[in-house]
Design a protein around this motif. Sequence first.
Motif, PDB file in Angstrom:
ATOM      1  N   THR A   1       1.275   9.626  -5.904  1.00  0.00           N
ATOM      2  CA  THR A   1       1.532  10.788  -5.483  1.00  0.00           C
ATOM      3  C   THR A   1       2.851  11.450  -5.905  1.00  0.00           C
ATOM      4  O   THR A   1       2.995  12.719  -5.319  1.00  0.00           O
ATOM      5  CB  THR A   1       1.086  10.888  -4.074  1.00  0.00           C
ATOM      6  N   LYS A   2       3.863  10.571  -6.258  1.00  0.00           N
ATOM      7  CA  LYS A   2       5.126  11.271  -6.270  1.00  0.00           C
ATOM      8  C   LYS A   2       5.377  12.262  -7.137  1.00  0.00           C
ATOM      9  O   LYS A   2       6.435  13.106  -6.681  1.00  0.00           O
ATOM     10  CB  LYS A   2       6.105  10.176  -6.587  1.00  0.00           C
TER      11      LYS A   2
ATOM     12  N   ILE B   1       0.923  -1.154   0.115  1.00  0.00           N
ATOM     13  CA  ILE B   1      -0.080  -0.151  -0.094  1.00  0.00           C
ATOM     14  C   ILE B   1       0.714   1.176   0.057  1.00  0.00           C
ATOM     15  O   ILE B   1       0.500   2.149  -0.768  1.00  0.00           O
ATOM     16  CB  ILE B   1      -1.059   0.091   1.147  1.00  0.00           C
ATOM     17  N   ARG B   2       1.917   1.315   0.679  1.00  0.00           N
ATOM     18  CA  ARG B   2       2.905   2.384   0.775  1.00  0.00           C
ATOM     19  C   ARG B   2       3.493   2.842  -0.351  1.00  0.00           C
ATOM     20  O   ARG B   2       3.381   3.876  -1.136  1.00  0.00           O
ATOM     21  CB  ARG B   2       4.000   1.982   1.740  1.00  0.00           C
ATOM     22  N   VAL B   3       3.853   1.821  -1.313  1.00  0.00           N
ATOM     23  CA  VAL B   3       4.493   1.987  -2.592  1.00  0.00           C
ATOM     24  C   VAL B   3       3.522   2.140  -3.521  1.00  0.00           C
ATOM     25  O   VAL B   3       3.673   3.315  -4.580  1.00  0.00           O
ATOM     26  CB  VAL B   3       5.200   0.467  -2.940  1.00  0.00           C
ATOM     27  N   GLU B   4       2.183   1.663  -3.415  1.00  0.00           N
ATOM     28  CA  GLU B   4       1.164   2.082  -4.303  1.00  0.00           C
ATOM     29  C   GLU B   4       0.695   3.496  -4.087  1.00  0.00           C
ATOM     30  O   GLU B   4       0.739   4.274  -5.051  1.00  0.00           O
ATOM     31  CB  GLU B   4      -0.065   1.261  -4.025  1.00  0.00           C
ATOM     32  N   ILE B   5       0.793   4.044  -2.846  1.00  0.00           N
ATOM     33  CA  ILE B   5       0.457   5.654  -2.583  1.00  0.00           C
ATOM     34  C   ILE B   5       1.624   6.497  -3.261  1.00  0.00           C
ATOM     35  O   ILE B   5       1.388   7.666  -3.687  1.00  0.00           O
ATOM     36  CB  ILE B   5      -0.061   5.745  -1.206  1.00  0.00           C
TER      37      ILE B   5
END
Length: 42
Positions: free
Chosen positions: A22-23, A14-18
């Motif tokens: 958003t990057k 989930i962290r990687v997906e977010i």
Amino acid sequence: MRKLNNIEEELNRIRVEIYEETKNMTTDELVEYFRKYGEDAA
């Protein structure tokens, strides 16, 4: 090295997906992104 459990693996995914979503967002875009998902969760 210890093996990650399923919850940790899911949180990392989930962290990687977010991050990927958003990057390249500006500060204003980030605020709106998290406001929208916060309201949806509430």
